[in-house]
Design a protein around this motif. Sequence first.
Motif, PDB file in Angstrom:
ATOM      1  N   LEU A  55       0.850  -1.192   0.000  1.00 14.81           N
ATOM      2  CA  LEU A  55       0.000   0.000   0.000  1.00 14.81           C
ATOM      3  C   LEU A  55       0.884   1.240   0.000  1.00 14.81           C
ATOM      4  N   GLU A  56       0.450   2.250  -0.737  1.00 14.73           N
ATOM      5  CA  GLU A  56       1.185   3.510  -0.812  1.00 14.73           C
ATOM      6  C   GLU A  56       0.246   4.663  -0.496  1.00 14.73           C
ATOM      7  N   GLU A  57       0.813   5.754  -0.060  1.00 17.55           N
ATOM      8  CA  GLU A  57      -0.008   6.902   0.290  1.00 17.55           C
ATOM      9  C   GLU A  57      -0.529   7.587  -0.973  1.00 17.55           C
ATOM     10  N   LYS A  58      -1.845   7.811  -0.957  1.00 15.75           N
ATOM     11  CA  LYS A  58      -2.484   8.502  -2.076  1.00 15.75           C
ATOM     12  C   LYS A  58      -3.644   9.306  -1.499  1.00 15.75           C
ATOM     13  N   ASN A  59      -3.599  10.611  -1.711  1.00  9.45           N
ATOM     14  CA  ASN A  59      -4.634  11.518  -1.204  1.00  9.45           C
ATOM     15  C   ASN A  59      -4.814  11.388   0.301  1.00  9.45           C
ATOM     16  N   PRO A  85      -8.307 -10.660   7.643  1.00  9.48           N
ATOM     17  CA  PRO A  85      -7.645 -11.238   8.817  1.00  9.48           C
ATOM     18  C   PRO A  85      -8.540 -11.074  10.053  1.00  9.48           C
ATOM     19  N   ALA A  86      -8.271 -11.813  11.079  1.00 13.19           N
ATOM     20  CA  ALA A  86      -9.068 -11.746  12.311  1.00 13.19           C
ATOM     21  C   ALA A  86      -9.104 -10.327  12.883  1.00 13.19           C
ATOM     22  N   THR A  87      -8.045  -9.559  12.640  1.00 14.91           N
ATOM     23  CA  THR A  87      -7.967  -8.190  13.160  1.00 14.91           C
ATOM     24  C   THR A  87      -8.740  -7.191  12.304  1.00 14.91           C
ATOM     25  N   LYS A  88      -9.302  -7.651  11.191  1.00 18.56           N
ATOM     26  CA  LYS A  88     -10.048  -6.802  10.244  1.00 18.56           C
ATOM     27  C   LYS A  88      -9.172  -5.741   9.592  1.00 18.56           C
ATOM     28  N   GLU A  93       4.466  -4.124  13.676  1.00 18.11           N
ATOM     29  CA  GLU A  93       5.345  -4.925  14.527  1.00 18.11           C
ATOM     30  C   GLU A  93       5.205  -4.523  16.000  1.00 18.11           C
ATOM     31  N   ASN A  94       4.633  -3.338  16.271  1.00 19.64           N
ATOM     32  CA  ASN A  94       4.402  -2.871  17.646  1.00 19.64           C
ATOM     33  C   ASN A  94       2.983  -3.201  18.125  1.00 19.64           C
ATOM     34  N   GLY A  95       2.188  -3.865  17.280  1.00 24.35           N
ATOM     35  CA  GLY A  95       0.829  -4.222  17.668  1.00 24.35           C
ATOM     36  C   GLY A  95      -0.214  -3.172  17.337  1.00 24.35           C
ATOM     37  N   ASP A  96       0.194  -2.085  16.660  1.00 24.88           N
ATOM     38  CA  ASP A  96      -0.775  -1.058  16.247  1.00 24.88           C
ATOM     39  C   ASP A  96      -1.606  -1.602  15.089  1.00 24.88           C
ATOM     40  N   GLN A  97      -2.874  -1.200  15.032  1.00 29.66           N
ATOM     41  CA  GLN A  97      -3.770  -1.706  14.007  1.00 29.66           C
ATOM     42  C   GLN A  97      -4.161  -0.634  13.003  1.00 29.66           C
ATOM     43  N   MET A  98      -4.234  -1.037  11.740  1.00 30.95           N
ATOM     44  CA  MET A  98      -4.700  -0.168  10.669  1.00 30.95           C
ATOM     45  C   MET A  98      -5.933  -0.842  10.060  1.00 30.95           C
ATOM     46  N   ARG A  99      -7.085  -0.245  10.285  1.00 29.44           N
ATOM     47  CA  ARG A  99      -8.296  -0.793   9.683  1.00 29.44           C
ATOM     48  C   ARG A  99      -8.251  -0.561   8.177  1.00 29.44           C
ATOM     49  N   ILE A 100      -8.700  -1.548   7.431  1.00 31.07           N
ATOM     50  CA  ILE A 100      -8.656  -1.488   5.965  1.00 31.07           C
ATOM     51  C   ILE A 100     -10.054  -1.674   5.395  1.00 31.07           C
ATOM     52  N   ASN A 101     -10.403  -0.818   4.447  1.00 30.22           N
ATOM     53  CA  ASN A 101     -11.631  -0.984   3.670  1.00 30.22           C
ATOM     54  C   ASN A 101     -11.255  -1.674   2.368  1.00 30.22           C
ATOM     55  N   THR A 102     -12.050  -2.652   1.965  1.00 27.45           N
ATOM     56  CA  THR A 102     -11.749  -3.397   0.741  1.00 27.45           C
ATOM     57  C   THR A 102     -12.926  -3.302  -0.218  1.00 27.45           C
ATOM     58  N   ALA A 103     -12.616  -3.384  -1.505  1.00 32.70           N
ATOM     59  CA  ALA A 103     -13.661  -3.346  -2.532  1.00 32.70           C
ATOM     60  C   ALA A 103     -13.213  -4.172  -3.730  1.00 32.70           C
ATOM     61  N   TRP A 104     -14.183  -4.862  -4.345  1.00 34.12           N
ATOM     62  CA  TRP A 104     -13.932  -5.507  -5.633  1.00 34.12           C
ATOM     63  C   TRP A 104     -13.974  -4.423  -6.687  1.00 34.12           C
ATOM     64  N   VAL A 138      -8.880  -6.259  -6.540  1.00 32.27           N
ATOM     65  CA  VAL A 138      -9.279  -5.922  -5.176  1.00 32.27           C
ATOM     66  C   VAL A 138      -8.525  -4.656  -4.766  1.00 32.27           C
ATOM     67  N   ARG A 139      -9.274  -3.679  -4.248  1.00 33.15           N
ATOM     68  CA  ARG A 139      -8.671  -2.430  -3.761  1.00 33.15           C
ATOM     69  C   ARG A 139      -8.669  -2.454  -2.241  1.00 33.15           C
ATOM     70  N   PHE A 140      -7.535  -2.058  -1.663  1.00 32.66           N
ATOM     71  CA  PHE A 140      -7.349  -1.959  -0.216  1.00 32.66           C
ATOM     72  C   PHE A 140      -7.057  -0.502   0.103  1.00 32.66           C
ATOM     73  N   THR A 141      -7.815   0.077   1.052  1.00 33.57           N
ATOM     74  CA  THR A 141      -7.624   1.477   1.435  1.00 33.57           C
ATOM     75  C   THR A 141      -7.732   1.599   2.949  1.00 33.57           C
ATOM     76  N   SER A 142      -6.802   2.345   3.553  1.00 33.47           N
ATOM     77  CA  SER A 142      -6.865   2.537   5.005  1.00 33.47           C
ATOM     78  C   SER A 142      -8.159   3.268   5.354  1.00 33.47           C
ATOM     79  N   ALA A 143      -8.745   2.895   6.476  1.00 34.72           N
ATOM     80  CA  ALA A 143     -10.008   3.494   6.901  1.00 34.72           C
ATOM     81  C   ALA A 143      -9.807   4.939   7.342  1.00 34.72           C
TER      82      ALA A 143
END
Length: 166
Positions: A55-59, A85-88, A93-104, A138-143
């Motif tokens: 994933l790369e930064e965009k907008n 994944p179970a974490t959605k 590596e520090n246990g921080d979570q990034m929620r991801i929105n996915t779309a076909w 499949v598109r993956f975008t940070s929430a």
Amino acid sequence: MKRIFFTTVLAFTSLNVSALPSMKTSIDVQAEISTSVRIYVEGNDVTNGAITLKLEEKNGYMTGTTPELLFIGNASSVSVSLTSPATKGLVSENGDQMRINTAWIKPGDRDISTSYPVNNLPVYPTLQDATKDTSIRVRFTSADRSETYPLGLYSGTYEIMVTPSI
């Protein structure tokens, strides 16, 4: 007399050989063809393998899109679903979570929620027969915006399930 007996024996032996019935054996041959579908990305078979996506930064958001997925095999069509994944999302590596929105992404850049499977995607007999106008991505975008996440390398594994239709 001996001569007649000898001739009679020869005729009898000759008669027995020609009177033997022919023998035969049947061979029953069967071939059952099972449904088989392979997943191709950029000309490579990735069935039961992995696709790496960075994933790369965009907008202001972390985003990335897989290459086109093509389905090769003998099914008439397939349905695809995506499991998170179970974490959605992704975990650092520090246990921080990034929620991801996915779309076909269907041809024509039409986004469809991955909450539901996509049905009736075409399957081609060979890779040469496949057309990109019927592929799916499949598109993956940070929430949330990128600056809201702590620094680190985030990762997670999503799984695409392909179900053939006969």
